[in-house]
Design an enzyme around this catalytic site. Structure first.
Site, PDB file in Angstrom:
ATOM      1  N   LYS A 153       0.805  -1.220   0.000  1.00 27.87           N
ATOM      2  CA  LYS A 153       0.000   0.000   0.000  1.00 27.87           C
ATOM      3  C   LYS A 153       0.842   1.276   0.000  1.00 27.87           C
ATOM      4  CE  LYS A 153      -4.407  -1.815   1.316  1.00 27.87           C
ATOM      5  NZ  LYS A 153      -5.471  -1.969   2.300  1.00 27.87           N
ATOM      6  N   ARG A 177      -3.721 -10.047   4.710  1.00 23.20           N
ATOM      7  CA  ARG A 177      -4.095 -10.026   3.282  1.00 23.20           C
ATOM      8  C   ARG A 177      -2.872  -9.535   2.505  1.00 23.20           C
ATOM      9  NH1 ARG A 177      -5.955  -6.370  -0.376  1.00 23.20           N
ATOM     10  NH2 ARG A 177      -7.440  -7.112  -1.917  1.00 23.20           N
TER      11      ARG A 177
HETATM   12  C1  YH5 Z   1      -7.874  -4.350   3.080  1.00 25.18           C
HETATM   13  O1  YH5 Z   1      -6.999  -3.663   3.606  1.00 25.18           O
HETATM   14  N1  YH5 Z   1      -7.543  -3.688   0.628  1.00 25.18           N
HETATM   15  S1  YH5 Z   1      -7.949  -3.510  -2.057  1.00 25.18           S
HETATM   16  C2  YH5 Z   1      -3.531   0.345  -3.055  1.00 25.18           C
HETATM   17  C3  YH5 Z   1      -2.236  -0.084  -3.156  1.00 25.18           C
HETATM   18  C4  YH5 Z   1      -1.900  -1.401  -2.885  1.00 25.18           C
HETATM   19  C5  YH5 Z   1      -2.894  -2.280  -2.498  1.00 25.18           C
HETATM   20  C6  YH5 Z   1      -0.609   0.668  -4.675  1.00 25.18           C
HETATM   21  N2  YH5 Z   1      -9.207  -4.931  -0.151  1.00 25.18           N
HETATM   22  C7  YH5 Z   1      -8.125  -4.341   1.676  1.00 25.18           C
HETATM   23  O2  YH5 Z   1      -4.994  -3.962  -1.720  1.00 25.18           O
HETATM   24  N3  YH5 Z   1      -9.929  -5.903   1.963  1.00 25.18           N
HETATM   25  C8  YH5 Z   1      -8.234  -4.061  -0.450  1.00 25.18           C
HETATM   26  O3  YH5 Z   1      -1.267   0.824  -3.484  1.00 25.18           O
HETATM   27  C9  YH5 Z   1      -9.150  -5.126   1.180  1.00 25.18           C
HETATM   28  N4  YH5 Z   1      -8.690  -5.143   3.826  1.00 25.18           N
HETATM   29  C10 YH5 Z   1      -9.680  -5.898   3.281  1.00 25.18           C
HETATM   30  N5  YH5 Z   1     -10.427  -6.649   4.088  1.00 25.18           N
HETATM   31  C11 YH5 Z   1      -6.654  -2.301  -1.908  1.00 25.18           C
HETATM   32  C12 YH5 Z   1      -5.263  -2.824  -1.987  1.00 25.18           C
HETATM   33  C13 YH5 Z   1      -4.208  -1.864  -2.398  1.00 25.18           C
HETATM   34  C14 YH5 Z   1      -4.519  -0.554  -2.687  1.00 25.18           C
END
Ligand code: YH5
Length: 257
Positions: free
Chosen positions: A201, A235
């Site tokens: 993230k 996750r």
């Molecule tokens: C979460 O925390 N996150 S989708 C932006 C990024 C990298 C990754 C480049 N679904 C979660 O993974 N479900 C997502 O920067 C989730 N908890 C739960 N339960 C976002 C994601 C991400 C976004």
């Protein structure tokens, strides 16, 4: 929990695992690397991402869920119709970034045996990073999750089926995210498993200066901190690296020899 993005615009898997067979192969690889749950998502909820239509999302995720019989699958969706079809196709968990605030979503989950992850967010994925603001982020997120847990219990979802998640990056500044991670132990008071989603993230990029493809070491460090402060589900994109870090912690603090 291994992340399986079935989206053409997905930040890490961009178009590569678009086809059902490739998605299933990727899922089996995540299981091989040590994932106990595969989180299948057909709509990007990254900040600023555009919504996808219901039919499109169903066509992306259903064939993959059906092909993953024998694997514990969670579905990353806030659409009641996708939850319903996903559960019918064999999904064991609903990962709802909207924490079952939609009446139909609550009904579908309560009328099934599926588990649910109740996540906190402020605002919508389109606008949530514009001006996130809290008087005091930890108690605010905690109160929200407590209220959603109570709503789920009142709807007939047993305690054993509920997981909570502070929602890192969902309407939070770097300072908010760090405050939540620093104080993650406080969420243990809710007496249900804590899920932490920190993998790759932006908050990790803000600290390290690395772009999304180079955030694996930062993600593993954050995951280790999260479990040490009470998370029981992580996750993640990088399952093997994360599992290795957990083995080291285990060996040191839980005594392998
Ligand atoms: C979460 O925390 N996150 S989708 C932006 C990024 C990298 C990754 C480049 N679904 C979660 O993974 N479900 C997502 O920067 C989730 N908890 C739960 N339960 C976002 C994601 C991400 C976004």
């Amino acid at each position: 929990m291994g992340i399986l993005n079935v989206t053409p615009d997905s930040f890490s898997d961009g178009g590569l695992y678009n086809q059902r067979d490739a998605a299933v192969r990727r899922a089996m690889q995540l299981v091989e690397e040590g994932a106990d749950i595969i989180d299948v998502g057909g709509e990007s909820t990254r900040p600023g991402a555009l919504p996808v239509g219901l039919q499109e999302e169903l066509e992306r995720v259903l064939p993959v869920i059906e092909a993953l019989k024998g694997v514990a699958v969670s579905i990353d969706t806030f659409k009641p119709e996708v939850m319903k079809a996903g559960i019918a196709a064999g999904a064991a968990m609903i990962n709802d970034i909207d924490a079952l605030q939609d009446r139909d979503a609550m009904k579908i989950v309560s009328g099934s045996n599926a588990a649910v992850c109740l996540m906190h967010k402020q605002g919508s994925p389109q606008t949530m990073q514009h001006q996130p603001a809290y008087r005091d982020v930890v108690p605010e997120v905690k109160r929200f999750l407590q209220a959603r847990k109570e709503a789920a219990l009142a709807a007939g979802i047993a305690h054993e089926r509920i997981v909570i998640d502070p929602g890192f990056g969902f309407g939070k500044t770097l300072a908010h995210n760090l405050e939540l991670l620093r104080n993650l132990e406080e969420f243990r008071e809710l007496r249900v498993p804590i899920l932490a989603g920190l993998s790759r993230k932006s908050m990790l990029g803000q600290i390290t200066g690395q772009d999304a493809q180079h955030r694996m070491p930062a993600s593993v460090a954050a995951a280790l901190i999260a479990v040490q402060r009470g998370a029981s589900i992580l996750r993640v994109h990088d399952v093997r690296a994360t599992a290795d870090a957990m083995k080291i912690w285990d060996a040191v603090d839980r005594g392998m020899t």
